[in-house]
Design a protein around this motif. Structure first.
Motif: not given
Length: 204
Positions: A18-19, A111-115, A152-157, A161-163
């Motif tokens: 993640x870092x 994880x792949x989900x980042x709020x 307020x949301x969340x990213x799913x990597x 390249x794509x999220x």
């Protein structure tokens, strides 16, 4: 190797991954669409005031941004279009376009989900009310005016390249818009919406 050591090793590997993804940074392109719930408001048209409500509301837009290396912060310039159908004594389409400067803070995860949370400040490039009800049918519009929003949301990597992302936002103009038609007649109605959007981000 003990089970505890294995668990800690897996956790460390996830955090390191993640870092590393955060360290890369770079420019981003975002596209989104969804539902825009425009709040009901009093509509003042040519000196007469009546209650108005809205339905069939949509939002679509895109943004160019930058993900700062070694930082949870992102910034972007966003363009958005909103459109809502008015019902009541005054009917028609109440729509706007806006340009916003947004900032977002992402909470670190393994994880792949980042709020994330965010806020934006900008201005209305155009706002118009296409009135269809008679005897005041016509287009009433204006340009300019400050606007703000919170998110307020969340990213799913999916990969580097794509999220994908999902987001809830509250958008409002600083003042109640005063719109005019070609004859100089005025229409006043507040513009505040709660939006639910989904979209995709391309990371350079």
């Amino acid at each position: 190797m003990t089970a505890r050591t294995t668990v800690f090793g897996v956790i460390f590997a996830c955090l390191a991954s993640a870092a590393a993804a955060q360290d890369s940074g770079g420019f981003t392109l975002r596209a989104f669409g969804g539902l825009s719930d425009l709040q009901g408001t009093d509509i003042s048209l040519r000196g007469l005031t009546s209650a108005g409500s809205f339905s069939s509301s949509t939002i679509a837009g895109g943004a160019v941004g930058y993900d700062y290396p070694d930082s949870p912060w992102r910034s972007e310039i966003e363009f958005a279009y909103r459109s809502s159908e008015a019902s009541g004594k005054v009917t028609g389409d109440y729509a706007s376009t806006s340009i916003m400067l947004n900032g977002r803070y992402s909470f670190p995860t393994s994880g792949p989900v980042t709020p994330y949370v965010g806020a934006g400040l900008g201005f209305i490039t155009e706002i118009d009310f296409d009135v269809t009800s008679k005897p005041n049918a016509g287009q009433y519009n204006d340009r300019g005016g400050l606007a703000g929003q919170i998110m307020l949301g969340a990213d799913w990597s999916l990969n580097e390249t794509w999220t994908l992302f999902g987001e809830v936002r509250y958008f409002t103009t600083a003042d109640t818009p005063t719109l005019k038609n070609k004859a100089g007649d005025t229409l006043k109605a507040s513009y505040r919406s709660t939006d639910v959007v989904v979209g995709v981000t391309y990371n350079f």
